[in-house]
Motif scaffolding. Structure first.
Motif, short mmCIF file in Angstrom:
data_model
loop_
_atom_site.label_atom_id
_atom_site.label_comp_id
_atom_site.label_asym_id
_atom_site.label_seq_id
_atom_site.Cartn_x
_atom_site.Cartn_y
_atom_site.Cartn_z
N VAL A 184 32.87 43.09 41.35
CA VAL A 184 33.66 43.12 40.11
C VAL A 184 35.08 43.58 40.40
CG1 VAL A 184 33.93 44.24 37.86
CG2 VAL A 184 31.67 43.44 38.57
N ILE A 185 35.21 44.61 41.23
CA ILE A 185 36.54 45.14 41.55
C ILE A 185 37.34 44.16 42.40
CG2 ILE A 185 37.80 46.97 42.78
CD1 ILE A 185 35.50 48.87 42.00
N THR A 186 36.73 43.67 43.47
CA THR A 186 37.48 42.84 44.42
C THR A 186 37.83 41.47 43.85
OG1 THR A 186 35.41 42.10 45.47
CG2 THR A 186 36.53 44.00 46.45
N GLU A 187 37.05 40.98 42.91
CA GLU A 187 37.34 39.68 42.30
C GLU A 187 38.26 39.81 41.09
OE1 GLU A 187 33.57 37.82 41.55
OE2 GLU A 187 33.09 37.65 43.69
N ASN A 188 38.55 41.04 40.68
CA ASN A 188 39.40 41.28 39.51
C ASN A 188 40.28 42.50 39.77
OD1 ASN A 188 37.83 39.46 37.36
ND2 ASN A 188 36.32 40.61 38.50
N LEU A 189 41.00 42.49 40.90
CA LEU A 189 41.72 43.69 41.33
C LEU A 189 42.71 44.20 40.29
CD1 LEU A 189 42.37 43.06 45.14
CD2 LEU A 189 41.09 44.96 44.14
N GLU A 190 43.47 43.31 39.69
CA GLU A 190 44.46 43.76 38.72
C GLU A 190 43.80 44.30 37.46
OE1 GLU A 190 46.68 40.19 38.62
OE2 GLU A 190 48.08 40.87 40.17
N ALA A 191 42.84 43.57 36.92
CA ALA A 191 42.14 44.02 35.72
C ALA A 191 41.36 45.31 35.99
CB ALA A 191 41.20 42.92 35.21
N ALA A 192 40.80 45.43 37.19
CA ALA A 192 40.06 46.65 37.53
C ALA A 192 40.98 47.86 37.55
CB ALA A 192 39.37 46.50 38.89
N THR A 193 42.18 47.69 38.08
CA THR A 193 43.15 48.78 38.10
C THR A 193 43.48 49.21 36.68
OG1 THR A 193 44.12 47.86 40.12
CG2 THR A 193 45.43 49.50 38.95
N VAL A 194 43.70 48.24 35.81
CA VAL A 194 43.99 48.54 34.41
C VAL A 194 42.79 49.24 33.77
CG1 VAL A 194 44.54 47.53 32.15
CG2 VAL A 194 45.60 46.61 34.23
N PHE A 195 41.59 48.75 34.06
CA PHE A 195 40.38 49.34 33.50
C PHE A 195 40.25 50.81 33.89
CE2 PHE A 195 35.86 50.45 34.02
CZ PHE A 195 35.40 50.23 32.74
N PHE A 196 40.52 51.12 35.14
CA PHE A 196 40.37 52.50 35.61
C PHE A 196 41.49 53.42 35.14
CE2 PHE A 196 37.94 50.47 39.28
CZ PHE A 196 36.71 50.82 38.75
N HIS A 197 42.70 52.89 35.00
CA HIS A 197 43.86 53.75 34.78
C HIS A 197 44.41 53.76 33.36
CE1 HIS A 197 45.00 55.49 38.63
NE2 HIS A 197 44.53 54.40 39.18
N GLU A 198 44.32 52.64 32.67
CA GLU A 198 45.07 52.51 31.42
C GLU A 198 44.22 52.58 30.16
OE1 GLU A 198 48.35 52.60 31.56
OE2 GLU A 198 48.35 52.48 33.76
N TRP A 199 42.89 52.61 30.29
CA TRP A 199 42.03 52.53 29.10
C TRP A 199 42.25 53.69 28.14
CZ3 TRP A 199 37.75 55.68 27.72
CH2 TRP A 199 37.45 56.69 28.63
#
Length: 197
Positions: free
Chosen positions: A92-107
């Motif tokens: 999930v993380i490696t196939e969606n690196l940008e969205a994963a970063t947003v998910f972890f940091h900006e939610w």
């Protein structure tokens, strides 16, 4: 470009900007320019900048849940479940690196009601990991002094991938998961757990 295709492009550009500039540092104008759409026209596709953040984080939460649920519900050996669970999480993380970063940091920039929705999904995901580890302990596959901290260790290590993983690098998501799992099962003192593959 269709309306759906345009919205997907807006979400993609918003993910990139939220990742690099942060949610609060990104303006609607930034998103419209990156998407090639006039600011006024952008509102034909979204109601607000927060709508984009919520959709990105909610999609991320659902990806994590959908990837882990069949692993936890399977009848497989807990050691294999651990390995497959890590592969699913890492994919999930490696196939969606940008969205994963947003998910972890900006939610947490979401307003309270939407933040509660994402928090509930994060809690559900952690509960599935707790169930996986508890099953492993109950079946004698894992010896854990503290199941909560074991879960936190696993998720913290896996969540950090967005900071260093290179999709063009030498290791596939499966190979990263395999190395993590082997270390987790064998420990740092050369235990026997890593041979339970």
């Amino acid at each position: 470009m269709s309306r759906i295709g345009r919205r997907e492009k807006i979400l993609e550009k918003a993910s990139q900007l939220f990742r690099t500039k942060g949610y609060h540092g990104t303006t609607i104008r930034d998103i419209s320019e990156a998407s090639g759409i006039l600011s006024g026209s952008l509102y034909a596709h979204i109601k607000s900048k927060e709508d984009l953040l919520f959709e990105i984080t909610d999609r991320g939460a659902e990806l994590f849940l959908r990837s882990l649920r069949p692993v936890v519900m399977s009848e497989e050996d807990p050691v294999l479940k651990l390995r497959k669970g890590l592969v699913a999480h890492i994919r999930v993380i490696t196939e969606n690196l940008e969205a994963a970063t947003v998910f972890f940091h900006e939610w947490k920039a979401l307003t309270e009601e939407r933040r509660r929705i994402i928090q509930a999904k994060r809690d559900e995901y952690e509960a599935m990991w707790a169930e996986l580890l508890s099953e492993g302990v109950n079946r004698g596959s894992f010896r854990l002094a503290d199941e909560k901290f074991a879960r936190l260790l696993i998720l913290s290590a896996a969540n950090g991938l967005y900071q260093w993983y290179n999709p063009q690098g030498d290791l596939s998501p499966e190979e990263v998961a395999d190395r993590f799992t082997t270390i987790l099962l064998s420990g740092f003192t050369g235990g026997e757990g890593g041979e339970n593959r």
